[in-house]
Motif scaffolding. Structure first.
Motif, PDB file in Angstrom:
ATOM      1  N   GLN A 107       0.664  -1.083  -0.030  1.00  0.00           N
ATOM      2  CA  GLN A 107      -0.292   0.305   0.191  1.00  0.00           C
ATOM      3  C   GLN A 107       1.114   1.715   0.597  1.00  0.00           C
ATOM      4  N   ILE A 108       1.951   1.291   0.900  1.00  0.00           N
ATOM      5  CA  ILE A 108       2.784   2.509   0.995  1.00  0.00           C
ATOM      6  C   ILE A 108       3.740   2.963  -0.427  1.00  0.00           C
ATOM      7  N   ASN A 109       4.268   1.166  -1.084  1.00  0.00           N
ATOM      8  CA  ASN A 109       4.666   1.778  -2.203  1.00  0.00           C
ATOM      9  C   ASN A 109       3.628   2.774  -3.986  1.00  0.00           C
ATOM     10  N   GLN A 110       2.450   1.508  -3.590  1.00  0.00           N
ATOM     11  CA  GLN A 110       1.661   2.187  -4.332  1.00  0.00           C
ATOM     12  C   GLN A 110       0.920   3.641  -4.390  1.00  0.00           C
ATOM     13  N   ILE A 111       1.362   4.677  -2.906  1.00  0.00           N
ATOM     14  CA  ILE A 111       0.824   5.355  -2.528  1.00  0.00           C
ATOM     15  C   ILE A 111       2.195   6.474  -3.251  1.00  0.00           C
ATOM     16  N   VAL A 112       3.633   6.159  -2.928  1.00  0.00           N
ATOM     17  CA  VAL A 112       4.067   7.195  -2.768  1.00  0.00           C
ATOM     18  C   VAL A 112       4.608   7.121  -4.386  1.00  0.00           C
ATOM     19  N   VAL A 113       4.075   5.797  -5.368  1.00  0.00           N
ATOM     20  CA  VAL A 113       3.656   5.942  -6.509  1.00  0.00           C
ATOM     21  C   VAL A 113       2.839   6.944  -7.282  1.00  0.00           C
ATOM     22  N   LYS A 114       1.428   7.116  -6.309  1.00  0.00           N
ATOM     23  CA  LYS A 114       0.443   8.163  -6.856  1.00  0.00           C
ATOM     24  C   LYS A 114       1.152   9.499  -6.551  1.00  0.00           C
ATOM     25  N   ILE A 115       1.561   9.672  -5.904  1.00  0.00           N
ATOM     26  CA  ILE A 115       2.845  11.136  -5.276  1.00  0.00           C
ATOM     27  C   ILE A 115       2.801  11.497  -6.442  1.00  0.00           C
ATOM     28  N   ASN A 116       4.131  10.905  -6.371  1.00  0.00           N
ATOM     29  CA  ASN A 116       5.070  10.796  -8.402  1.00  0.00           C
ATOM     30  C   ASN A 116       4.499  11.171  -9.729  1.00  0.00           C
ATOM     31  N   LEU A 117       3.209  10.599  -9.585  1.00  0.00           N
ATOM     32  CA  LEU A 117       2.175  11.211 -10.983  1.00  0.00           C
ATOM     33  C   LEU A 117       1.671  12.368 -10.910  1.00  0.00           C
ATOM     34  N   ALA A 118       1.569  12.471  -9.671  1.00  0.00           N
ATOM     35  CA  ALA A 118       0.295  13.484  -8.568  1.00  0.00           C
ATOM     36  C   ALA A 118       1.744  14.987  -9.000  1.00  0.00           C
ATOM     37  N   MET A 119       3.035  15.443  -8.914  1.00  0.00           N
ATOM     38  CA  MET A 119       3.524  15.949  -9.225  1.00  0.00           C
ATOM     39  C   MET A 119       4.203  15.986 -10.835  1.00  0.00           C
TER      40      MET A 119
END
Length: 285
Positions: free
Chosen positions: A116-128
């Motif tokens: 879950q954490i890894n997926q969130i980090v990727v989502k945040i990179n995508l948002a940036m």
């Protein structure tokens, strides 16, 4: 058992490349048959016995770690590097592919918090990359995890370094104070030291973007006190660039030219992609 098999294969690799006998590896501290079975993944050995084997092989533990990471690099380990490259290149499609990878992992094992954490980090990179904002619940999830860990290792540093730009001022100030106390390993492990330095550079950059000169100056002082080795060439030049940016916000003459000079140094030394981002930033000032 899979990890034991992997570790055993590495020990067997070390023994064969150094042309050592089982007896030389154990040094008589435990049976040769136990080591032979460990090499085949049939049994376990204690951490103490593993250190004995490494010592008798004249292999340092960090060398063993490199062998372990490189021997059969998993998707979980290698994807961070892919993510870093995709983010630097603003490659939305690549980041989405990585996000799909972790989404599938989460569906397979929904109780695995690290997935879950890894997926969130990727989502945040995508948002940036897309200049959008991540979900507040995702940021809260990461913060709750970071708060639950007393001693930050490379993984926690990676999480914080990737996502700190989306923490509010209070959270950013709190974790900025906490990081040196939570990341005690950074003094002795070269890569962790580099990660901590990059986090401080990200903190300086973030505070400068928010035009909070007091906080930016605090972390500039932190890095001055820590010192950046010449071995970290990129980080050393980027630090000088951020200090010049600080001078720009203070309305000091010649600071813009100083920023350009450091960006050019990076370009001249092969950091063309990173330099391009810096030149684009300078144009907006």
């Amino acid at each position: 058992m899979e990890k034991n098999l992997k570790t055993g294969k590495i020990i067997a690799f070390i023994r064969k490349t150094k042309h050592l006998k089982l007896k030389e590896m154990t040094g008589g501290s435990f049976s040769e048959s136990q080591l032979a079975k460990f090499e085949k993944g049939e049994t376990e050995i204690t951490v103490g016995k593993l250190f004995t084997v490494l010592e008798n092989s004249n292999v340092y533990f960090d060398e063993f770690q490199n062998l372990y990471n490189d021997y059969e690099q998993s998707n979980e380990y290698s994807y961070r590097h892919k993510l870093a490259i995709a983010y630097a290149q603003k490659n939305v499609e690549e980041i989405k592919e990585i996000q799909d990878f972790w989404k599938e992992k989460c569906q397979q094992k929904p109780d695995n918090k690290f997935y879950q954490i890894n997926q969130i980090v990727v989502k945040i990179n995508l948002a940036m990359v897309q200049n959008s904002k991540p979900y507040k619940k995702d940021i809260t999830f990461l913060m709750n995890y970071l708060d639950s860990v007393d001693e930050w290792g490379r993984y926690e540093l990676w999480i914080f370094g990737n996502c700190l730009r989306h923490f509010d001022d209070n959270a950013l100030e709190y974790y900025g104070i906490q990081i040196l106390g939570k990341a005690n390993y950074y003094h002795s492990i070269h890569l962790n030291q580099q990660i901590v330095i990059r986090i401080f550079l990200n903190l300086i950059d973030t505070w400068l973007r928010r035009e909070n000169l007091i906080q930016a100056f605090k972390y500039i002082n932190h890095l001055n006190e820590i010192g950046i080795s010449i071995n970290f060439f990129y980080e050393k030049i980027l630090f000088e660039y951020h200090k010049a940016h600080y001078k720009v916000l203070q309305k000091q003459k010649g600071a813009i030219e100083e920023m350009k000079k450091h960006a050019q140094i990076l370009e001249d030394h092969g950091y063309s992609l990173e330099a391009k981002v810096l030149f684009e930033e300078i144009e907006k000032l």
